[in-house]
Enzyme design. Sequence first.
Site, PDB file in Angstrom:
ATOM      1  N   HIS A   1       0.872  -1.178   0.000  1.00 35.50           N
ATOM      2  CA  HIS A   1       0.000   0.000   0.000  1.00 35.50           C
ATOM      3  C   HIS A   1       0.911   1.231   0.000  1.00 35.50           C
ATOM      4  O   HIS A   1       1.994   1.194   0.601  1.00 35.50           O
ATOM      5  CB  HIS A   1      -0.838   0.135   1.269  1.00 35.50           C
TER       6      HIS A   1
ATOM      7  N   ASP B   1       2.404   1.945   3.327  1.00 35.70           N
ATOM      8  CA  ASP B   1       3.334   0.969   3.938  1.00 35.70           C
ATOM      9  C   ASP B   1       4.773   1.415   3.757  1.00 35.70           C
ATOM     10  O   ASP B   1       5.629   1.135   4.583  1.00 35.70           O
ATOM     11  CB  ASP B   1       3.254  -0.414   3.247  1.00 35.70           C
TER      12      ASP B   1
ATOM     13  N   GLU C   1     -11.030  -6.959  -3.998  1.00 34.54           N
ATOM     14  CA  GLU C   1     -10.770  -8.015  -3.017  1.00 34.54           C
ATOM     15  C   GLU C   1     -11.969  -8.159  -2.081  1.00 34.54           C
ATOM     16  O   GLU C   1     -12.234  -7.275  -1.266  1.00 34.54           O
ATOM     17  CB  GLU C   1      -9.504  -7.664  -2.218  1.00 34.54           C
TER      18      GLU C   1
ATOM     19  N   GLU D   1      -9.203 -13.904  -1.003  1.00 43.17           N
ATOM     20  CA  GLU D   1      -8.389 -14.137   0.211  1.00 43.17           C
ATOM     21  C   GLU D   1      -9.038 -15.175   1.118  1.00 43.17           C
ATOM     22  O   GLU D   1     -10.226 -15.093   1.433  1.00 43.17           O
ATOM     23  CB  GLU D   1      -8.200 -12.811   0.958  1.00 43.17           C
TER      24      GLU D   1
ATOM     25  N   HIS E   1     -10.802 -14.079   4.365  1.00 39.03           N
ATOM     26  CA  HIS E   1     -12.025 -13.337   4.042  1.00 39.03           C
ATOM     27  C   HIS E   1     -13.153 -14.299   3.652  1.00 39.03           C
ATOM     28  O   HIS E   1     -14.314 -14.062   3.978  1.00 39.03           O
ATOM     29  CB  HIS E   1     -11.774 -12.351   2.904  1.00 39.03           C
TER      30      HIS E   1
ATOM     31  N   ASP F   1      -4.907 -13.879  -2.232  1.00 38.68           N
ATOM     32  CA  ASP F   1      -4.229 -13.484  -1.000  1.00 38.68           C
ATOM     33  C   ASP F   1      -4.250 -14.715  -0.097  1.00 38.68           C
ATOM     34  O   ASP F   1      -5.305 -15.110   0.416  1.00 38.68           O
ATOM     35  CB  ASP F   1      -4.927 -12.300  -0.316  1.00 38.68           C
TER      36      ASP F   1
ATOM     37  N   ASP G   1     -10.059 -11.848  11.579  1.00 36.18           N
ATOM     38  CA  ASP G   1      -9.155 -11.938  10.430  1.00 36.18           C
ATOM     39  C   ASP G   1      -7.716 -12.050  10.943  1.00 36.18           C
ATOM     40  O   ASP G   1      -6.976 -11.080  10.947  1.00 36.18           O
ATOM     41  CB  ASP G   1      -9.353 -10.672   9.574  1.00 36.18           C
TER      42      ASP G   1
ATOM     43  N   ASP H   1      -5.201 -13.649   9.740  1.00 36.83           N
ATOM     44  CA  ASP H   1      -4.165 -13.567   8.689  1.00 36.83           C
ATOM     45  C   ASP H   1      -2.927 -14.397   8.984  1.00 36.83           C
ATOM     46  O   ASP H   1      -1.793 -13.914   8.873  1.00 36.83           O
ATOM     47  CB  ASP H   1      -3.725 -12.099   8.482  1.00 36.83           C
TER      48      ASP H   1
ATOM     49  N   ASP I   1      -0.758 -12.562   2.206  1.00 33.02           N
ATOM     50  CA  ASP I   1      -1.325 -11.503   3.045  1.00 33.02           C
ATOM     51  C   ASP I   1      -1.443 -12.110   4.445  1.00 33.02           C
ATOM     52  O   ASP I   1      -2.543 -12.430   4.917  1.00 33.02           O
ATOM     53  CB  ASP I   1      -2.680 -11.053   2.487  1.00 33.02           C
TER      54      ASP I   1
HETATM   55  C1  XUL Z   1      -7.285  -6.601   4.739  1.00 35.27           C
HETATM   56  C2  XUL Z   1      -6.611  -7.008   3.493  1.00 35.27           C
HETATM   57  C3  XUL Z   1      -5.812  -5.940   2.827  1.00 35.27           C
HETATM   58  C4  XUL Z   1      -5.803  -6.028   1.341  1.00 35.27           C
HETATM   59  C5  XUL Z   1      -5.082  -4.874   0.686  1.00 35.27           C
HETATM   60  O1  XUL Z   1      -8.048  -7.594   5.329  1.00 35.27           O
HETATM   61  O2  XUL Z   1      -6.676  -8.139   3.088  1.00 35.27           O
HETATM   62  O3  XUL Z   1      -4.535  -5.979   3.348  1.00 35.27           O
HETATM   63  O4  XUL Z   1      -5.237  -7.197   0.887  1.00 35.27           O
HETATM   64  O5  XUL Z   1      -5.558  -3.643   1.115  1.00 35.27           O
HETATM   65 CO    CO Z   2      -5.771  -9.098   1.479  1.00 40.83          CO
END
Ligand code: XUL
Ligand code: CO
Length: 434
Positions: free
Chosen positions: A99, A102, A230, A266, A269, A294, A305, A307, A336
């Site tokens: 991003h 970042d 996404e 993702e 998600h 992702d 989430d 991750d 991700d």
């Molecule tokens: C948040 C997510 C983000 C996107 C990019 O849940 O997945 O990091 O991948 O903005």
């Molecule tokens: Co993501």
Amino acid sequence: MTAFPEIEKIRYEGPDSRNPLAFRYYNPDEVVEGKPMREHFRFSVAYWHTFRGTGSDPFGAPTMIRPWEGADTVENAINRVRVAFEFMEKLGVEYYCFHDRDVAPEGKTLAETNRNLDAVVKVLKEEQERTGIKLLWGTANLFSNPRYVHGAATSCNADVFAYAAAQVKKMLEVTHELGGQGYVFWGGREGYQNLYNTDMKRELDHLAAFLHMAVDYKKKIGFEGQFYIEPKPKEPTKHQYDSDAAACINFLRAYDLTDDFKLNIETNHATLAGHEMMHEIEYAAHQGFLGSIDANTGDLLLGWDTDQFPTNIYLTTQCMLVILKYGGLAGGINFDAKVRRESFEPVDLFHAHIGGMDAFARGLKIAAAIRADGVLDQFVKERYSSWDTGIGAEIEAGKHTLESLAQYIMEKGDIEPNRSGRQEYLENLINMYL
Ligand code: XUL
Ligand code: CO
């Protein structure tokens, strides 16, 4: 200067290796179904988690004190770029994603922020050229700054929409400049907490207008990377508009955006949306919208989430079964994913990525073996065989009406259930390849 002095380049050593800093399954040049592994996956490191993650959570302060970190200055941001590329080179990952926020600190004005970004992008470009590592996709952070409290493109405040547009304009230029292969729109706060205060129709119209502007600008500057949406159903908002693959595709169709967008799916998600990852990939793919992945996983006992890095071989096998079925990913596999708060040493970043890459490599090999045997495909084919001839083939060919079918069934008489779904048999079958 080196940030990881004790770590050599990570190499493939094969399944018998006991070296935790080696690949046991990911062998980049090994060909599976006619393509080397590196091309099946196009693994990518997520800059935000791997280089900006601190381990802080709502209950506690950062735990990840990185020796290379310092004040939030452009100078330190540039130093961090060198560290990031050393990490990716040693790991053997060929792509990364980031991003805007970042990589460089925000300034007091948008002009200063853009200057900060430009200074860091110059070094990102240098490092890309030095190492051959490429940008899988870029994106703009339209959710962290307090100005986005009510969303960005769906904000009730038109000035916020304009600010977000300015940010995306800049980040499209940056992504183009760095040769990015794609650009992601993740609408973190494009949703609502409460319908009493929300004009949903107006917000969706604004979101569509925003994306059309992005498409126009992309064409204007000659950026040819793929645009992705996404999906995610919630967190931070209670109800996010891009809930899941089906909701995103419906939105794209409703607002005439189908030519310019695919989906970045993702895993965590999908879980939050109440779906399996396999479902989301399958849905996006057969509708023609599978773009990129992702890769991560959630902790089902925590339920948010989280991750985490994917280590579950069933999960990666399921992903690869569907991805292979549809001829592969045009995008790539972006981790991700973040190391957990307790894994606070730099070496944990290596363990985490190695584990994710090996899990996908195993998933690929297992999926390819299942496909080569053809038992699963054969099962599905037979399950639908009533559609291949006779009445089924006629219906599929559009030759029937409710009336003609009513007459057909009157003549035929009642129908008994005649085919088991064989779910346990199929689960056992998959286990045979694991
Ligand atoms: C948040 C997510 C983000 C996107 C990019 O849940 O997945 O990091 O991948 O903005
Ligand atoms: Co993501």
